[in-house]
Every structure is written in C-alpha cells, then in structure tokens.
Design a protein around this motif. Structure first.
Motif: not given
Length: 610
Positions: A529-541, A493-497, A423-432
């Motif tokens: 937990r790591f989640s991208l739910d609801g971020l389609l159209g917001i997190w679009i790298p 780093a915890e923004r996506f948790l 979870p934290l590795l994924q969240s840090t990756y997504a935040e980067v």
C-alpha cells in the motif's frame, strides 16, 4: 644536475663537462636576477604608501583569519554542548567577514543549504546571517514538525511578498498594503490586530484557495480540466503512424498549461490573448533571473514578456467584467463559466473589488501568480512522471494496469477518486515530487520571539527548510522505518510502498482482526500500500502546517490524470536509449520544480480503438 656529477665521479673524471658548467652559470644568473628583484621590492617598500597598503592587507588578513578562527571555535563549542540545565544555543555557522557574515554563500542558496547539512549534519538547527537578517536552517525532521505545529505563530507573508514583488511585479502601493496586514491567515484575526476585515488580504487569499480547492469543488475542476485536455489531444494531428517530436517536455507543456489555464480562468483569456501560453512558458523559463534580482537591463526579454502577460491579463479582466458577473459565487451558481472560469477566480475578483489598494495592476499580478503556481510545478512533474515510466517498460506496464482499472473501455470516463488512490500511481507521484522538487519552505517569526525544540527564535527571524535536503537525508529515511532499496539520489517508483502489515517505528503493529476468513496470510503480506506515515518533516514538497500549499490535491490529481489520459490515448517511445543527459536543471533550485536540462526527443502514435 646532481646525477651528472655523480656519474662523472663514478667514471673517474676530475672536471665538470662544458654542458654542466653552462647549466651552472645559468642557475647562478637566475639566482642573481631573483636577488636583484628582491632588492628592488625591498627598496620600493621604503615608500610610505606601499608600506601602508601592505600593512593594511596584512591587517585585513589577520582580522579575517581571527574572525574565522574565533567563529569556528564558538561554533564547535556550541555544536558539542549537551547541557540539560540551560536552553540550547543555535550554532552560528563559521564566517570570515563581520557584518557580512554568510551573504556571499547565500547568493547560491540551494548549494549553500545542501552543503550545510553535508558538513554539519542535521541534529541541531544552524544560524546563517546576512547583515541584520537571521536565517535559522532546520534539517531535523522532528524540528521541522515543530515548526509546522507553530504555524499560527509564524507567517509566510515575506516569502509571498518577495515573489509577488520581484517575480510578478506587484506595485509598491500593494506591497505596502500587504505589509500592513497584521491579522494573520486564520479565520479569527490575531489579538491586537488593527486590520479591517475587508483588508485581511492574507486570510482572503488563503481562505478562498482552501475553500475552492476542497473536495466539494475540486471534482468539478478536475472534470473541467479533463474535458479540455481531451479536446486538445483529440485535435492533435497524430494518427496511428509514428510521428517524431523534438522534445517531450515541450509537448507536455503545451498539452497541460493551456488546459489548466482554461479550467481555472475560462476561455476568454486565451481568446483575447492567443499567445498567452507561449509567453507564460518563456516567463517560467526566466524565473531564476527574476529570483536572483538581476537588474532589468540585463534581462530585457524577461521584463518584456512579463509586461505582455500583465497587460493581457488586465485586458481579460476588463473584457470579462463587461460580459459576466463575478459576484455569482454562491452554492447555486455554476462552478465554471467562460469569462472568469472557476469560482476561485471570480471570488478573487469579488474581494479585490472592495480593496482600494488592489487596482488593475495588482489584480493582474495576483492572477499571474495564481496561473503560474497552478501550472509550473505541476507540468514539470508530469514530464518526469512520464519520462521515468518510459525509461522502465515494466513500471509503465504496472502503472497502466492500475489506470485500466479506473476507466471505461474507451478511456473517456475515469474514476478520479479511484485513480488518484491507486498505490503505485501514488508512489510514483510522491517519488517524482521527492526527487524533482527543490523548494525552500520559509517561515518568519513575525509577531514575537518563539521557541522551536527549546531553541529561541527572535522576532523577525526566518525559519528555513529545504525540501531537497530532506529528500536525500539517509538517516531520516532510515529512522522513519523505510527500506532504501535504491540510493536516494536515484528514482524508485516503489519507494513509498509498504507491506500491508507495516507500521512506522514506535507504533504497535495492526492486529489481524481485520483479516477475513478467506484471506491468505501470505497473499496479504505480499500486498503493498501507499503510505506517507512517518515522513512528515521528510517529504515536504508542499510545505506543512497551516501554511501548507492549498492546491496540493489539485496538483496531485492533475499529475496523475494527465499521465493516465496521455498514455491511454497514445503510445510513446523515446528515440534515444541514452537518457543519462536528461537531468534536473539545478539552476531552478530552490524555487520549486526542476525542469530538464535538455530536450527529450520521442515518437508518438495514437492508439487504435478496438
């Protein structure tokens, strides 16, 4: 002067001082000079030529002012219109010059796109024009989702061609070949398409990448990359004593770029062209120059290094073809071999060999583009991932705790699947990627008029979405049900948790039926937990829809794996406590990842095996 006079009167003096008389005469003389100058200008204006010029300037000023005023009135009326009985009209952003429209602001597209949202909000799409070109700018997550769902009715062919032609120097004959392909990127050609199956270049490229970046092949590619990365790092002349390096970004580049290139393309390319990595790094640093369409005589170094890269790739293609069979891409054939490397590259050689327009120059351009896109954004992201961890000792400790759960005691074996789902590795990756990727996602209504949320998009119009605008959109993140603990402009780093019981707004909460009898409800709520739910159209790298980046899983694995390996093999320390100067270089926006603006000095030592 008035104060002096008042003082004299108050003192009972009837006459002005000599100083005051002198000051008065000076002012009189100044006024007389201004009058003389004005009379001279008036007499000059009797010249018919000067009169014409002045009238022309006045006319231009009035025309420009009227244009801006009238376009502003229309824009505001369109923004305020709320009719439920007629199709909505896309507001045209106010402009000064008819025909030119917004061309000048588009010279800096990243700044222009950011300012549009700040000034006018994201409720409605905005229309920006440059000559005959129309750009529909979307910053509303719901609208962006609709754009992605309409992927089969749009293409990204023109964006791809812009990059291939202007950045990678695709020959004009190959450009015409790309333009002639009207079959789309789907398995089934578009209805009415006349493109022969072997000439469906867009489909061939997309299908090849999707197939060989899928889980069936990605594991082998990941393992190959890890093997090469380990070999490179084990050969570094770094022992248990601290050694100082001038720049962390350069260190990461040399560690990752060569390893990725070898994993994709084999060993032959780097053996034939030992300076490939150095030249590629120079080329990557000059991308803003190419993308800005600067003439070649202004950027001779960039042109020369691109020529060396293309010539080197052509030599590699020739050598590899003489020593290997690129047609061996079947299930029983090896995933990797030393001449052409992965099946991705061999398959590209296979389908381009049947296309007359794809000669040696075009094939070299294609593979330079593949290597560039596989390394540039990924390596920049690795740097920011490591830097943010080093800046925060607690974060580093927590990340390494997750890494330790996924590897052997000597860190030579890593459970890739488990590592890349921590979870934290994924969240840090997504935040980067959220904070340090600034890319334009572009689509074109190539075949027909389309409708997005009721707004009519005429054929040949561009649909533009800017990842950084969405990354910093407070309203969108709040509406997605995310708690903003730190400002969106800062790294978190915890923004996506989210908590284990969290659900996105508008969706029912999960029932407690999944809990086992031994689970403590309080402890369960504390788990995140790591989640991208609801971020389609917001997190679009990576974009979205059918045209979403096919290499996104390889990029994610590469970023997390490289971090895990580097921080398991070595101790890193920043040699300066002041990291405020290390900022993302916005010169690279909106072309993708943002490298640092300056060097990051650090020291390193090899961890002693226990």
């Amino acid at each position: 002067m008035g104060i002096l006079v008042e003082d004299d009167i108050a003192g009972g003096h009837g006459n002005l001082s000599h100083f005051q008389l002198s000051r008065g005469l000076t002012i009189v003389n100044y006024v007389l000079q201004l009058q003389a100058t004005g009379n001279a200008l008036i007499s000059l204006c009797h010249s018919s030529w000067v009169k014409t010029q002045i009238l022309w300037l006045i006319g231009c000023f009035l025309l420009l002012s009227f244009t801006y005023f009238s376009s502003t009135v229309r824009f505001r009326a369109c923004m305020e219109k709320r009719s439920q009985h007629s199709p909505p009209e896309t507001p045209v952003v106010p402009y000064w010059i008819p025909g030119v429209f917004h061309s000048m602001s588009l010279l800096n597209p990243a700044l222009s796109l950011s300012q549009l949202t700040r000034k006018f909000g994201s409720e409605k799409p905005l229309l920006v024009k440059s000559g005959f070109l129309r750009f529909f700018v979307f910053a509303n997550p719901e609208h962006i989702n609709i754009v992605f769902r309409n992927s089969k009715r749009t293409t990204n062919k023109f964006t791809t061609l812009f990059a291939l032609r202007n950045i990678f120097n695709l020959p004009k004959s190959a450009v015409r070949f790309y333009q002639a392909d009207d079959s789309g990127a789907s398995l089934t050609p578009r209805k009415g398409s006349s493109t022969a199956p072997e000439n469906r270049i867009k489909f061939l490229i997309a299908n090849n990448l999707k197939k060989f970046m899928s889980p069936d092949h990605l594991e082998a590619l990941d393992q190959r990359y890890l093997t090469i990365l380990h070999r490179y790092l084990d050969a570094l002349e770094v022992d248990s004593e601290w050694i100082t390096f001038p720049d962390l970004y350069t260190f990461v580049q040399h560690a990752a770029v060569g390893s990725i290139t070898e994993a994709l393309c084999g060993t032959a390319l780097l053996e034939i062209y030992p300076q490939f990595v150095e030249d590629l790094l120079v080329f990557q640093s000059r991308i803003p120059d190419f993308a800005s369409l600067l003439p070649s005589w202004l950027i001779p170094e960039a042109i020369q290094v691109r020529k060396r890269l293309l010539d080197g790739i052509k030599r590699w293609h020739q050598f590899a073809s003489e020593h290997s069979d690129f047609t061996k891409v079947g299930p029983e054939d090896p995933e990797w071999e030393p001449y052409f490397g992965s099946k991705i590259v061999r398959t590209r050689q296979l389908y381009t060999s049947n296309i007359e327009a794809m000669g040696p120059d075009a094939c070299a351009t294609e593979d330079l583009g593949l290597i560039f896109t596989s390394t540039s954004n990924l390596v920049v992201s690795i740097f920011w991932f490591i830097l943010e961890a080093l800046k925060d000792p607690h974060l580093l400790q927590e990340l390494m705790k997750e890494v330790s759960e996924c590897g052997s005691s000597d860190n030579t074996q890593i459970d890739i699947k488990r590592l890349t789902t921590q979870p934290l590795l994924q969240s840090t990756y997504a935040e980067v990627l959220r904070l340090f990727i600034a890319g334009v996602v572009s689509r074109v209504a190539e075949y027909e008029d389309i409708s997005i949320a009721g707004y009519t998009i005429p054929k040949d119009s561009y649909l533009i979405m800017y990842s950084r605008t969405m990354a910093l959109n407070y309203d969108a993140w709040t509406q997605a049900g995310r708690t903003i603990r730190k400002p969106l402009e800062e790294f978190d780093a915890e923004r996506f948790l989210v908590s284990s019981s969290w659900t996105r707004p508008g969706f029912p909460r999960a029932t407690d039926a999944r809990r086992t009898s031994t689970e403590d409800p309080i402890e369960l709520l504390s788990k995140r937990r790591f989640s991208l739910d609801g971020l389609l159209g917001i997190w679009i790298p990576y974009g979205g829809g059918d045209h979403i980046c096919p290499g996104r899983q390889f990029a994610k694995h590469g970023i997390v794996l490289t971090f895990a390996v580097l921080l398991s093999k070595f101790d890193f320390e920043l040699t300066s406590s002041d990291t405020s100067k290390i900022q993302p270089d916005m010169k690279f926006a909106p072309f993708g990842a943002l490298p640092p603006t300056c060097n990051t000095p650090f020291r390193i030592r090899r961890r002693v095996k226990m």
